[in-house]
Design a protein around this motif. Sequence first.
Motif, PDB file in Angstrom:
ATOM      1  N   SER A 157       0.239  -2.777  10.092  1.00 51.20           N
ATOM      2  CA  SER A 157       0.609  -2.883   8.682  1.00 51.20           C
ATOM      3  C   SER A 157       0.778  -4.350   8.298  1.00 51.20           C
ATOM      4  O   SER A 157       1.129  -5.178   9.129  1.00 51.20           O
ATOM      5  CB  SER A 157       1.894  -2.098   8.403  1.00 51.20           C
ATOM      6  OG  SER A 157       2.928  -2.554   9.231  1.00 51.20           O
ATOM      7  N   LEU A 158       0.524  -4.637   7.012  1.00 51.80           N
ATOM      8  CA  LEU A 158       0.557  -6.005   6.498  1.00 51.80           C
ATOM      9  C   LEU A 158       1.311  -6.036   5.182  1.00 51.80           C
ATOM     10  O   LEU A 158       1.163  -5.146   4.350  1.00 51.80           O
ATOM     11  CB  LEU A 158      -0.869  -6.507   6.232  1.00 51.80           C
ATOM     12  CG  LEU A 158      -1.855  -6.493   7.382  1.00 51.80           C
ATOM     13  CD1 LEU A 158      -3.263  -6.770   6.863  1.00 51.80           C
ATOM     14  CD2 LEU A 158      -1.462  -7.520   8.431  1.00 51.80           C
ATOM     15  N   VAL A 159       2.104  -7.109   4.990  1.00 53.36           N
ATOM     16  CA  VAL A 159       2.744  -7.321   3.697  1.00 53.36           C
ATOM     17  C   VAL A 159       3.072  -8.802   3.570  1.00 53.36           C
ATOM     18  O   VAL A 159       3.352  -9.471   4.568  1.00 53.36           O
ATOM     19  CB  VAL A 159       4.025  -6.454   3.529  1.00 53.36           C
ATOM     20  CG1 VAL A 159       5.133  -6.906   4.451  1.00 53.36           C
ATOM     21  CG2 VAL A 159       4.489  -6.433   2.088  1.00 53.36           C
ATOM     22  N   PHE A 160       2.989  -9.309   2.340  1.00 60.01           N
ATOM     23  CA  PHE A 160       3.405 -10.674   2.063  1.00 60.01           C
ATOM     24  C   PHE A 160       4.757 -10.639   1.380  1.00 60.01           C
ATOM     25  O   PHE A 160       5.003  -9.807   0.501  1.00 60.01           O
ATOM     26  CB  PHE A 160       2.407 -11.399   1.139  1.00 60.01           C
ATOM     27  CG  PHE A 160       1.250 -11.987   1.885  1.00 60.01           C
ATOM     28  CD1 PHE A 160       1.351 -13.244   2.455  1.00 60.01           C
ATOM     29  CD2 PHE A 160       0.074 -11.285   2.024  1.00 60.01           C
ATOM     30  CE1 PHE A 160       0.300 -13.798   3.154  1.00 60.01           C
ATOM     31  CE2 PHE A 160      -0.995 -11.821   2.716  1.00 60.01           C
ATOM     32  CZ  PHE A 160      -0.883 -13.082   3.282  1.00 60.01           C
ATOM     33  N   SER A 161       5.623 -11.560   1.763  1.00 59.55           N
ATOM     34  CA  SER A 161       6.907 -11.707   1.083  1.00 59.55           C
ATOM     35  C   SER A 161       6.669 -12.476  -0.219  1.00 59.55           C
ATOM     36  O   SER A 161       5.618 -13.100  -0.397  1.00 59.55           O
ATOM     37  CB  SER A 161       7.896 -12.473   1.967  1.00 59.55           C
ATOM     38  OG  SER A 161       7.526 -13.840   2.027  1.00 59.55           O
ATOM     39  N   PRO A 162       7.648 -12.486  -1.135  1.00 59.46           N
ATOM     40  CA  PRO A 162       7.490 -13.259  -2.374  1.00 59.46           C
ATOM     41  C   PRO A 162       7.285 -14.755  -2.122  1.00 59.46           C
ATOM     42  O   PRO A 162       6.715 -15.451  -2.954  1.00 59.46           O
ATOM     43  CB  PRO A 162       8.804 -13.004  -3.121  1.00 59.46           C
ATOM     44  CG  PRO A 162       9.284 -11.690  -2.603  1.00 59.46           C
ATOM     45  CD  PRO A 162       8.862 -11.663  -1.156  1.00 59.46           C
TER      46      PRO A 162
END
Length: 189
Positions: A157-162
């Motif tokens: 899984s992948l996600v960018f923080s603000p």
Amino acid sequence: MSPLRPTAVYITSSNKLLVGGFNIDYPKPGRRVIILMNQNGVHERVYEHDQHQQPLFKYPYKITTTSNGNIYVVDRMSDYENRVVVLGQDGDVINIYTGVIEINKDLVFLPEDIVTTPRDNVIAADMRTHTLHILNNAGLLMTYYKTNDIGILFPWSLVFSPTGQLYIGKSGPAGSKTMGSNLYEVTLS
């Protein structure tokens, strides 16, 4: 979404909702769609067939978009093979990305997640080959990165923080002793 079962949800930069779905009796033949909805749930656009009236998707699994409005869909072809379908806002297929020979010669492309970078590129996490495929906003491969080089196996899984920090969640193959999950914070340059 009724009578469809939702599979993927993505909120666009203009606060619209893209929802993937398929017929409730899947895997029997039926509808496989991406629906663009406004905040009131009104269907503004349905992406289902290409210009030759062929289905665009087998199982729309994950969704992201780029600033030019292109829609990237991880389409699950089977338990062993996925692809990335890139659509323009009008629904035309811009590209279908299925991996590259250097990486996917022996192990077929199997992205489990997809995310848009702060610089408007797209990363697809190929769990089986421990690789991040970095695509431009037209769905063409720019480069790739082997996550096992930094000790991250099976990127799931992948996600960018603000603040632009990339987080990679990992998993192990079914039945393995490394089935446990981990979360890694990665700085892209």
